[in-house]
Scaffold this motif. Structure first.
Motif, mmCIF file in Angstrom:
data_model
loop_
_atom_site.group_PDB
_atom_site.id
_atom_site.type_symbol
_atom_site.label_atom_id
_atom_site.label_comp_id
_atom_site.label_asym_id
_atom_site.label_seq_id
_atom_site.Cartn_x
_atom_site.Cartn_y
_atom_site.Cartn_z
ATOM 1 N N LYS A 292 -2.696 4.874 1.862
ATOM 2 C CA LYS A 292 -1.326 4.462 1.978
ATOM 3 C C LYS A 292 -0.232 5.217 0.995
ATOM 4 C CE LYS A 292 -2.157 -0.598 2.516
ATOM 5 N NZ LYS A 292 -2.013 -1.929 1.619
ATOM 6 N N THR A 293 -0.682 5.778 -0.096
ATOM 7 C CA THR A 293 0.359 6.355 -1.177
ATOM 8 C C THR A 293 0.507 7.754 -0.844
ATOM 9 O OG1 THR A 293 -1.278 6.561 -2.630
ATOM 10 C CG2 THR A 293 -0.135 4.387 -2.549
ATOM 11 N N ASP A 422 -4.649 2.075 -6.486
ATOM 12 C CA ASP A 422 -3.666 2.775 -5.814
ATOM 13 C C ASP A 422 -2.676 3.531 -6.759
ATOM 14 O OD1 ASP A 422 -4.583 1.812 -3.475
ATOM 15 O OD2 ASP A 422 -3.148 0.232 -3.121
ATOM 16 N N HIS A 455 -8.108 2.951 1.460
ATOM 17 C CA HIS A 455 -7.694 2.353 2.725
ATOM 18 C C HIS A 455 -7.994 3.186 3.949
ATOM 19 C CE1 HIS A 455 -5.252 -0.254 -0.222
ATOM 20 N NE2 HIS A 455 -4.996 1.017 -0.771
ATOM 21 N N ASP A 461 -6.671 -3.913 5.968
ATOM 22 C CA ASP A 461 -5.820 -2.789 6.241
ATOM 23 C C ASP A 461 -5.555 -2.613 7.683
ATOM 24 O OD1 ASP A 461 -5.440 -2.442 3.599
ATOM 25 O OD2 ASP A 461 -6.811 -0.483 3.461
#
Length: 538
Positions: A292-293, A422, A455, A461
């Motif tokens: 995600k990041t 995260d 994730h 997700d």
């Protein structure tokens, strides 16, 4: 070594087949250990939690190995599953695995150890589902119950799980006292020591988190290990590997166990005061990508960035320049030497940096260069050489002209909390296997709700990977060796294609002991259990 997670709805299979079967102290202001009676082991590994529900790391596992019983275990020098608290375990049906508990077992606090405690122990790990706990290993456990005082029945999601017996020996397997451990939260270390819910070969006396743990032999232990050869062993925690090296060399401690620098190991190998002991390998060092990041405007760009990084690293340089050959290049999630291991990353990305290939991957995905990367690593859990290792990773990536790297380090206690929230787009992890099988390098990492919590193939997700889930289930339940090896190759190839992790290095187990210390070679075996019961001084 170890650290994981999962959820109760996991459908992946976890880990191998059924079987029948004198105190010393450390100053808060110094890493130097005081001499004292018994035997002293030094380490730089930190203990996240004595409670099995709250830890899946090598430091915690070292403590847990000494004080808890498991249903099954690996005796020193063996990888054969052997009854510990159980008198036997085996499949009753393809989806029910049944263990019979030995009569007369007790915890150190005097409470009886029964099948009810066993069922409670496994159920609470799944129910608590701590981010740093081992619940991911129990992905194939549908339910567990005590059918009477001496019988525990595990009901599995998948039939013929070729790994479940070995799961019972892992971080998910310690048996705790249901009368003292809470069912819905992790018990803090001080409370665990006070509760004395231990039935392993040792109990814990004096304990100061991050400093010392004093182990005292448990005369009532009845299990897979031999009786303790040394009645009292103190584990001293060091923040500086240099002090660890000096203290073992000067005889202030008896054993140095994780993690000396490669330079220190080479130096100690020339000393006539100590002996360097090396055992079976299997440790893996790798980079994790938070799907995600991490940088990239979309999934295609993120994949291209991961692939370009794989094309830009020189593992051989890391091995020879940083680790002096004590670690070797890793080109797969499964290290060489494990049955079914292949070198998928070498096949796909080569064994040397390829700047042209990396640039094309980024250009084709429309990624603007240089790519800004935030990379996190840790110095007090994976060895002090991590700083040199990750500075070299930074240099190699930046030498391609395709990346700029913001390199940051964090102490492990904070690191273990933040990585699952995260906080880090890319970060270092290390893996010390739970048991000697290739499954232990793939299921905990890539099954749904896996330990990485990055994730990748994570329930809830938007990027589940059904192909990976199906392959993992297949390899863990396939009784045919050749077919299982073929499936393991497909898993490793898929990891190289998708790159949820970037393997860097693999290494052996190393311990340094005084010349009068015995038993180190016996416990540095492929089962990856460091057993204090084997240690003694002549």
């Amino acid at each position: 070594m170890r650290i994981f997670r999962r959820g109760i709805a996991l459908i992946a299979v976890s880990a191998l087949a059924g079987v029948t079967l004198a105190a010393c102290g450390q100053s808060k202001d110094s890493d130097t250990a005081d001499s004292g009676a018994g035997l002293v082991v030094g380490t730089t590994d930190k203990v996240v939690s004595i409670d099995p529900a709250g830890a899946y790391d090598n430091g915690s596992m070292t403590v847990q190995t000494q004080v808890y019983q498991y249903l099954l275990n690996f005796p020193a020098g063996s990888t054969e599953l052997t009854p510990d608290a159980a008198s036997k375990c085996d499949f009753d049906t393809p989806t029910t695995y049944v263990c019979t508990i030995k009569p007369g077992l007790k915890f150190a606090n005097g409470n009886d150890l029964t099948a009810s405690d066993v069922a409670f122990s496994f159920k609470r790990i799944v129910d608590i589902n701590d981010p740093n706990g081992p619940a991911s290993l129990l992905g194939n456990m549908k339910s567990v119950e005590a059918t009477d005082d001496s019988t525990v029945t595990f009901t599995l999601n998948a039939e013929n799980d070729q790994t479940f017996g070995q799961i019972l020996v892992t971080s998910a397997g310690p048996i705790v006292d249901e009368e003292t451990y809470p069912a819905d939260k992790v018990m803090d270390d001080a409370a665990a020591v006070k509760a004395q819910g231990f039935s392993g070969p040792y109990t814990i006396g004096k304990y100061t988190k991050g400093q010392i743990a004093q182990f005292k032999a448990n005369a009532d232990y009845d299990g897979a290990y031999n009786k303790a050869k040394t009645k009292e062993i103190t584990l001293t925690t060091y923040s500086d590997a240099n002090n660890l090296k000096l203290d073992v060399q000067n005889g202030k401690i008896d054993v140095a166990w994780r993690s000396l620098t490669p330079t220190d190991i080479a130096s100690l190998g020339k000393s006539d005061k100590v002996k360097v002991h090396q055992g079976a390998g299997g440790e893996l060092r790798y980079i994790v990508f938070n799907m995600k990041t991490m940088p990239g405007d979309n999934d295609a760009q993120k994949l291209a960035i991961r692939q370009a990084m794989a094309s830009s690293l020189d593992r051989e340089e890391l091995s020879t320049q940083v680790y002096k050959g004590t670690y070797t290049p890793a080109y797969s999630a499964v290290p060489q030497g494990q049955t079914g291991a292949v070198e998928s990353f070498k096949d796909k990305y080569g064994d040397k940096p390829d700047k042209a290939a990396a640039k094309k991957l980024l250009d084709d995905a429309g990624v603007k260069t240089p790519v800004d990367i935030k990379l996190q690593y840790n110095t007090d859990h994976y060895g002090s050489s991590s700083t040199e290792e990750y500075n070299m990773v930074k240099r190699q990536l930046e030498d391609s002209g395709l990346f700029t790297v913001d390199l940051q380090s964090t102490e492990y206690v904070t690191y273990s909390e933040e990585r699952v929230k995260d906080a880090y787009p890319m970060f270092q992890l290390g893996w010390f296997p739970d048991f000697p099988d290739a499954d232990n390098y793939v299921t905990p990492f890539f099954a749904p709700n896996n330990f990485l919590q990055s994730h990748y193939n994570f329930a809830g997700d938007d990027n589940p990977v059904p192909e990976m889930t199906a392959l993992l289930k297949s390899e863990a339940t396939d009784p045919d060796k050749d077919s299982r090896i073929a499936t393991l190759k497909k898993i490793q190839d898929l990891v190289a294609d998708q790159i949820p992790i970037l393997p860097l290095l693999t290494g052996a187990q190393v311990a340094v002991g005084g010349t009068d210390v015995e038993g180190l070679d016996e416990t540095l075996d492929p089962a990856f259990k460091f057993r204090f019961t084997s240690l003694s001084k002549s």
